[in-house]
Design an enzyme around this catalytic site. Structure first.
Site, mmCIF file in Angstrom:
data_model
loop_
_atom_site.group_PDB
_atom_site.id
_atom_site.type_symbol
_atom_site.label_atom_id
_atom_site.label_comp_id
_atom_site.label_asym_id
_atom_site.label_seq_id
_atom_site.Cartn_x
_atom_site.Cartn_y
_atom_site.Cartn_z
ATOM 1 N N ARG A 1 100.878 62.395 -59.388
ATOM 2 C CA ARG A 1 100.742 63.773 -59.880
ATOM 3 C C ARG A 1 100.212 64.660 -58.746
ATOM 4 O O ARG A 1 99.622 64.203 -57.778
ATOM 5 C CB ARG A 1 99.790 63.861 -61.071
ATOM 6 C CG ARG A 1 98.323 63.514 -60.791
ATOM 7 C CD ARG A 1 97.434 64.692 -60.469
ATOM 8 N NE ARG A 1 96.126 64.261 -59.974
ATOM 9 C CZ ARG A 1 95.824 64.112 -58.709
ATOM 10 N NH1 ARG A 1 96.726 64.327 -57.774
ATOM 11 N NH2 ARG A 1 94.616 63.716 -58.335
ATOM 12 N N SER B 1 97.270 60.247 -56.898
ATOM 13 C CA SER B 1 97.089 59.385 -58.068
ATOM 14 C C SER B 1 97.992 58.163 -58.084
ATOM 15 O O SER B 1 98.584 57.831 -59.114
ATOM 16 C CB SER B 1 97.303 60.161 -59.369
ATOM 17 O OG SER B 1 96.374 61.171 -59.457
ATOM 18 N N ASP C 1 94.545 62.491 -64.118
ATOM 19 C CA ASP C 1 95.596 61.732 -63.427
ATOM 20 C C ASP C 1 96.421 60.894 -64.397
ATOM 21 O O ASP C 1 97.661 60.898 -64.347
ATOM 22 C CB ASP C 1 94.972 60.814 -62.368
ATOM 23 C CG ASP C 1 94.114 61.585 -61.384
ATOM 24 O OD1 ASP C 1 94.179 62.831 -61.404
ATOM 25 O OD2 ASP C 1 93.372 60.947 -60.622
HETATM 26 C C1 GLA Z 1 90.524 62.494 -58.941
HETATM 27 C C2 GLA Z 1 90.154 62.009 -60.349
HETATM 28 C C3 GLA Z 1 90.519 63.077 -61.397
HETATM 29 C C4 GLA Z 1 89.964 64.442 -61.019
HETATM 30 C C5 GLA Z 1 90.305 64.790 -59.571
HETATM 31 C C6 GLA Z 1 89.652 66.061 -59.119
HETATM 32 O O1 GLA Z 1 91.909 62.588 -58.819
HETATM 33 O O2 GLA Z 1 90.801 60.814 -60.653
HETATM 34 O O3 GLA Z 1 90.053 62.669 -62.661
HETATM 35 O O4 GLA Z 1 88.586 64.502 -61.247
HETATM 36 O O5 GLA Z 1 89.923 63.742 -58.680
HETATM 37 O O6 GLA Z 1 90.121 67.135 -59.823
#
Ligand code: GLA
Length: 388
Positions: free
Chosen positions: A36, A133, A179
């Site tokens: 993502r 992610s 994510d």
């Molecule tokens: C990571 C975490 C998400 C979110 C982002 C920041 O990707 O997995 O849950 O907190 O950082 O927005």
């Protein structure tokens, strides 16, 4: 130059080629889940905020075949083979990447499902450590695979929450829901506005062919489990406790300023980020809903500055990539995206300028840092699904 995204069909062919090489057979159940990118709403999914991600045209594909045993055997590119005993309670292992598998198996066991033994090969076009992610994609791909192996379909929210729990308990990252929700709920030509207080996703059309989303991986790596992420999350919890309201959604910028002395400098700045980023994300949602994107560049720029100066999760390379993009013709806005400490930026630009924007970002970033970035364009893509 914009890197071309591999098609899902190519990834499936590669996963099946690996299946034949390692296990002597093609897979019979194949699942795919995307990475993502987040347009705006950063580091506020764990603060009851709003986020606005989309699933990207970069996938993790798992091809599997039942093996009639109670063991899972999995291959993933350059990693050592993971062997997981599915009949035993799942525990964290020294083979780090196998913990994603164990965490998702545990989630199914907790729901009363016993995953049957299988052999599987995993291939990916989601850059790992790129803030896109890849871990959520792996969790969602595995969860979807297990649905296929069991012949069941979980509720999508239940599946995303199960994947998030695997990340918390088996990868040690206390992440929010963004994510896994993006990877699970993604749809072609749709942004996903997530209300992280109610865990409600709402789809927002993004189908104008004149607009493109460019993702630029700085190729500076980060490790979210190294404490930077957890400490940010903890400080926001301290912040809202000092404000004395139940949720960040009820906190105002006046509340933050009123507690400045009590909070101290760091908690004050982290809190200012949370409240201002929630507002920016709501404004961006309005912009996408009405189609009036005249303020989107400013919102993205302010989001980036807030993450850099108040939340302190950016880095030189991200700042530089954003600076290059922002100055180019046809660019509406740019900012860092994801957890930060390296990783990627997101740039919104006019499609007719996209190739040139990607090329210039590549050249200037390489010239300044000596690092070759990975830059590609994406449209909002389909979330986790079974292919066969
Ligand atoms: C990571 C975490 C998400 C979110 C982002 C920041 O990707 O997995 O849950 O907190 O950082 O927005």
């Amino acid at each position: 130059m914009l890197q071309v995204n591999q098609t899902i069909n190519d990834l499936v062919a590669n996963a099946n080629a690996d299946m034949r090489r390692f296990y002597g057979k093609d897979g019979t159940v194949v699942a795919a889940a995307p990475g993502r990118v987040n347009l705006i709403g950063e580091h506020i999914d764990y603060c009851d905020g709003f986020v606005l991600p989309l699933a990207i045209e970069r996938y993790i594909v798992v091809s599997a075949k039942p093996n009639g045993t109670s063991e899972a055997r999995l291959h993933s590119s350059d990693q050592p083979e993971a062997i997981v005993d599915l009949s035993a309670p799942q525990e964290i292992s020294n083979l780090k990447w196998s913990n994603y598998i164990r965490g998702v198996v545990k989630g199914f066991n907790d729901l009363g499902h016993e995953v049957p033994g299988f052999d599987a090969c995993i291939v990916s076009s989601v850059p790992s450590g790129g803030g896109l992610s890849s871990s959520a994609a792996l969790e969602c791909a595995l969860a979807t695979l297990f649905e296929g192996l069991l012949g069941i379909a979980l509720d999508i929210r239940e599946k995303a929450l199960l994947a998030q729990k695997a990340e918390h308990e088996f990868a040690g990252v206390p992440c929010g829901i963004m994510d896994q929700f993006a990877s699970a709920f993604g749809e072609v030509d749709q942004l996903i506005k997530i209300d992280c207080r109610t865990s409600e996703p709402e789809m927002l059309p993004f189908s104008n062919p004149d607009l493109s989303i460019i993702v630029a991986n700085t190729c500076v790596s980060h490790d979210l489990s190294d404490g930077g992420y957890a400490s940010r999350r903890k400080t926001t919890e301290d912040g809202i406790a000092i404000i004395g309201k139940e949720s960040w959604r009820e906190a105002t910028i006046e509340d933050v300023f009123a507690q400045k002395t009590k909070m101290g400098d760091i908690t004050f700045r982290r809190s200012r980020h949370v409240v201002s980023e929630i507002q920016r994300t709501m404004d961006a949602v309005t912009a996408f809903k009405t189609g009036d994107l005249s303020n989107i560049g400013q919102l993205m720029a302010d989001s980036h500055s807030s993450l850099r100066d108040d939340f302190e999760v950016s880095c030189e390379e991200l700042d530089f990539m954003v600076e290059i993009a922002t100055a180019l013709p046809g660019v509406l806005g740019a900012r860092m995206t994801g957890g930060g400490f390296g990783g990627s930026t997101v740039t919104l630009c006019e499609t007719k300028h996209a190739q040139e924007v990607g090329k210039t970002m590549h050249e200037r970033y390489l010239a300044k840092t000596g690092i070759t970035p990975v830059i590609f364009a994406t449209r909002p893509a389909k979330g986790a699904h079974l292919i066969s």
